[in-house]
Design a protein around this motif. Structure first.
Motif, PDB file in Angstrom:
ATOM      1  N   UNK A  23       0.836  -1.217   0.000  1.00 41.21           N
ATOM      2  CA  UNK A  23       0.000   0.000   0.000  1.00 41.21           C
ATOM      3  C   UNK A  23       0.868   1.263   0.000  1.00 41.21           C
ATOM      4  N   UNK A  24       1.922   1.260   0.785  1.00 43.01           N
ATOM      5  CA  UNK A  24       2.802   2.426   0.877  1.00 43.01           C
ATOM      6  C   UNK A  24       3.442   2.741  -0.475  1.00 43.01           C
ATOM      7  N   UNK A  25       3.938   1.715  -1.168  1.00 43.69           N
ATOM      8  CA  UNK A  25       4.614   1.910  -2.447  1.00 43.69           C
ATOM      9  C   UNK A  25       3.643   1.983  -3.628  1.00 43.69           C
ATOM     10  N   UNK A  26       2.464   1.374  -3.487  1.00 41.65           N
ATOM     11  CA  UNK A  26       1.509   1.353  -4.578  1.00 41.65           C
ATOM     12  C   UNK A  26       1.781   0.265  -5.603  1.00 41.65           C
ATOM     13  N   UNK A  27       2.573  -0.738  -5.248  1.00 43.96           N
ATOM     14  CA  UNK A  27       2.913  -1.854  -6.139  1.00 43.96           C
ATOM     15  C   UNK A  27       2.683  -3.169  -5.416  1.00 43.96           C
ATOM     16  N   UNK A  28       2.309  -4.195  -6.171  1.00 48.66           N
ATOM     17  CA  UNK A  28       2.183  -5.545  -5.621  1.00 48.66           C
ATOM     18  C   UNK A  28       3.561  -6.209  -5.680  1.00 48.66           C
ATOM     19  N   UNK A  29       4.011  -6.724  -4.551  1.00 48.58           N
ATOM     20  CA  UNK A  29       5.298  -7.403  -4.497  1.00 48.58           C
ATOM     21  C   UNK A  29       5.202  -8.763  -5.189  1.00 48.58           C
ATOM     22  N   UNK A  30       6.266  -9.174  -5.886  1.00 44.60           N
ATOM     23  CA  UNK A  30       6.259 -10.500  -6.531  1.00 44.60           C
ATOM     24  C   UNK A  30       6.124 -11.613  -5.489  1.00 44.60           C
ATOM     25  N   UNK A  31       5.371 -12.654  -5.841  1.00 40.65           N
ATOM     26  CA  UNK A  31       5.113 -13.763  -4.916  1.00 40.65           C
ATOM     27  C   UNK A  31       6.391 -14.459  -4.459  1.00 40.65           C
ATOM     28  N   UNK A  32       7.363 -14.654  -5.370  1.00 41.75           N
ATOM     29  CA  UNK A  32       8.596 -15.344  -4.986  1.00 41.75           C
ATOM     30  C   UNK A  32       9.368 -14.543  -3.929  1.00 41.75           C
ATOM     31  N   UNK A  33       9.361 -13.217  -4.072  1.00 46.67           N
ATOM     32  CA  UNK A  33      10.010 -12.354  -3.081  1.00 46.67           C
ATOM     33  C   UNK A  33       9.264 -12.406  -1.747  1.00 46.67           C
ATOM     34  N   UNK A  34       7.931 -12.338  -1.788  1.00 47.52           N
ATOM     35  CA  UNK A  34       7.144 -12.373  -0.550  1.00 47.52           C
ATOM     36  C   UNK A  34       7.435 -13.638   0.251  1.00 47.52           C
ATOM     37  N   UNK A  35       7.459 -14.780  -0.425  1.00 47.89           N
ATOM     38  CA  UNK A  35       7.749 -16.049   0.266  1.00 47.89           C
ATOM     39  C   UNK A  35       9.131 -16.010   0.915  1.00 47.89           C
ATOM     40  N   UNK A  36      10.087 -15.447   0.215  1.00 53.01           N
ATOM     41  CA  UNK A  36      11.460 -15.381   0.736  1.00 53.01           C
ATOM     42  C   UNK A  36      11.566 -14.435   1.934  1.00 53.01           C
ATOM     43  N   UNK A  37      11.035 -13.221   1.797  1.00 53.89           N
ATOM     44  CA  UNK A  37      11.197 -12.222   2.852  1.00 53.89           C
ATOM     45  C   UNK A  37      10.400 -12.580   4.107  1.00 53.89           C
ATOM     46  N   UNK A  38       9.317 -13.332   3.948  1.00 56.83           N
ATOM     47  CA  UNK A  38       8.531 -13.732   5.119  1.00 56.83           C
ATOM     48  C   UNK A  38       9.362 -14.628   6.050  1.00 56.83           C
TER      49      UNK A  38
END
Length: 140
Positions: A23-38
């Protein structure tokens, strides 16, 4: 090749923190990145060296993921990059940034290297098409 392990990861990131950054950036993060950063929030990949996709094959280092939770330095502090269509997610040892570049494709951002010290016109160097591609090309 590819990440064998993540060192010094911080607390786990949940869906709420991901949504807040999107929401802050206004972009949807890529799913592969989300899984990694979580799982690896603020972590340091090992191995951590990669080559950029440009003609010169510039060797660079993926030092760490930018933390979602660190109070001193976290991903929300880079929100001004959204005006340039960029969302920083990692750093090299010199403070330059690895970013998702949404300028060409809002649904599938490419991965670029952002040189924070460059005064000329070339601030951004393409690295690869996806976050997974970046992780797969890491070597010692």
């Amino acid at each position: 090749m590819g990440v064998k392990k993540w060192l010094f990861s911080e607390e786990l990131v949940d869906d709420y923190e991901i949504i807040e950054v999107e929401r802050l950036f206004g972009f949807k993060l890529p799913d592969d990145y989300k899984k990694c950063v979580m799982k690896n929030n603020g972590g340091f990949p090992e191995p951590n060296t990669f080559d950029c996709d440009d003609d010169g094959g510039i060797e660079s280092v993926f030092n760490d993921l930018i933390s979602f939770t660190n109070k001193d330095l976290n991903i929300k502090m880079f929100s001004e990059f959204s005006k340039r269509g960029l969302l920083p997610f990692g750093r090299d040892p010199f403070g330059h940034l690895l970013c998702f570049d949404y300028n060409e494709n809002i649904d599938c951002p490419r991965v670029v290297f952002y040189n924070c010290e460059e005064t000329g016109s070339i601030l951004v160097t393409p690295i690869c098409r996806t976050f997974t591609d970046l992780l797969n090309r890491l070597y010692s």
